[in-house]
Design a protein around this motif. Sequence first.
Motif, PDB file in Angstrom:
ATOM      1  N   ASP B  25       0.830  -1.201   0.000  1.00  0.00           N
ATOM      2  CA  ASP B  25       0.000   0.000   0.000  1.00  0.00           C
ATOM      3  C   ASP B  25       0.870   1.259   0.000  1.00  0.00           C
ATOM      4  O   ASP B  25       0.526   2.262  -0.600  1.00  0.00           O
ATOM      5  CB  ASP B  25      -0.910  -0.009   1.232  1.00  0.00           C
ATOM      6  N   ALA B  93      -8.940   5.160   1.573  1.00  0.00           N
ATOM      7  CA  ALA B  93      -8.664   3.849   0.990  1.00  0.00           C
ATOM      8  C   ALA B  93      -9.285   2.717   1.800  1.00  0.00           C
ATOM      9  O   ALA B  93      -8.722   1.666   1.932  1.00  0.00           O
ATOM     10  CB  ALA B  93      -7.161   3.653   0.866  1.00  0.00           C
ATOM     11  N   VAL B  94     -10.431   2.974   2.380  1.00  0.00           N
ATOM     12  CA  VAL B  94     -11.083   1.897   3.122  1.00  0.00           C
ATOM     13  C   VAL B  94     -12.156   1.297   2.221  1.00  0.00           C
ATOM     14  O   VAL B  94     -13.231   1.849   2.048  1.00  0.00           O
ATOM     15  CB  VAL B  94     -11.730   2.416   4.425  1.00  0.00           C
ATOM     16  N   ALA B  99     -10.757  -5.220   0.850  1.00  0.00           N
ATOM     17  CA  ALA B  99      -9.873  -5.278   2.014  1.00  0.00           C
ATOM     18  C   ALA B  99      -9.370  -6.686   2.281  1.00  0.00           C
ATOM     19  O   ALA B  99     -10.004  -7.669   1.925  1.00  0.00           O
ATOM     20  CB  ALA B  99     -10.584  -4.753   3.246  1.00  0.00           C
ATOM     21  N   TYR B 127      -2.270   8.111   7.462  1.00  0.00           N
ATOM     22  CA  TYR B 127      -2.226   6.657   7.362  1.00  0.00           C
ATOM     23  C   TYR B 127      -2.484   6.166   5.942  1.00  0.00           C
ATOM     24  O   TYR B 127      -1.715   5.396   5.400  1.00  0.00           O
ATOM     25  CB  TYR B 127      -3.212   5.982   8.326  1.00  0.00           C
ATOM     26  N   PHE B 128      -3.574   6.630   5.364  1.00  0.00           N
ATOM     27  CA  PHE B 128      -3.937   6.113   4.039  1.00  0.00           C
ATOM     28  C   PHE B 128      -3.281   6.908   2.913  1.00  0.00           C
ATOM     29  O   PHE B 128      -3.160   6.422   1.795  1.00  0.00           O
ATOM     30  CB  PHE B 128      -5.452   6.076   3.866  1.00  0.00           C
TER      31      PHE B 128
END
Lengths: 195, 167
Positions: B25, B93-94, B99, B127-128
């Motif tokens: 990622d 990006a959730v 996932a 984070y993302f």
Amino acid sequence: MNHLDDDAELYALGLTGRERDAEIEAHLAGCEPCRRRVVAAESAAASLAAALPPMPAATARRTWWPALATAASLVFATTAAYEGIAANAASSQLARTDGALVAIAGSHFGHTTLTSDSGTIAKAIYARDGSWCYVLVSGAPRGAHVVLHAGATTRDAGALEGATPATLFLRTPGRSDEIDIVAGDHVVAHGKPLY
Amino acid sequence: MALDEPAFDLAYRAHAARLRAVAYDILRDRDAAEDAVHGALVRVWSTGAYHPERGALLAFLIACVRREALDALRSIKRRRLREARAGADAPVAVDDIAAIDPIEARRVRRALDALPEPQRDVIVRAYFGHRTLAEVAADTSLPLGTVKSRLSAALRSLHTSLSEGTP
């Protein structure tokens, strides 16, 4: 050193930087409250990681076969056999490093840092039962070989592959007494696995 | 617990996919991601840095892999390439479906949605979006100290809501 405060969470998120990380890790070794706070933060960060998509499989060359594979999967999708086929397809895509990691993950292993020249950093990870050995070397001359000694036997196990680190994963017939990294006729690193 | 005990093997085997996902990622490159996972594991093995009081092994390893990958991202010039692709304001990006753990992803999404907007914004960027503290500060025109305290508060809130075990 004072307590970590907000840095506990920032450390868990990987936002503190190597220099500060070293200070934080030293502090954590002796500070129970900060350790608890970092553990909690890392647990939350690990949950965030669960929301990430998996790494895509290696891209296959574009040929006619994906269509055939799709057709085959439709045929087999109704049977339990499909899972086995999918697993085979996935395992055929395993990279060199994956092979090593799978072996490492599946067995009891030890590791040792090899004594080496300045500029060469070498490490060996090996199965306790002597069934494999994984050598990682940074800073060795290109084309360096791994040489294994077992009793009176000396075996050139082949050249290290890749760079930073160069690696070699070996299936071995048994435990080795010594592992050498050899460049030309010069031993640049050597060490003894402890089984 | 010694690192070469079966627990470590099992944890690795069970969670290799997640460790790779964390690295991929960030780096968007399979080889670089493998290297980061590798580097982190070798670092953990060679320093004996893990002890049970450091919490769950998986969470510890994820943090190590993330640090390793962020390091790689920052030291290699790949960064610029990635930014050109992703842009600074990438969407959250959730993605429950894509996932690695869809059930956990749903819990994470709910927990993120429940955060106060200022906290949610900084955690998503950091984070993302893989932004550094300084970059988040620049992107949001907030003082660095505010970014730090908001991120810290966000992660603490997430821990609270995620450990409550809401279904």
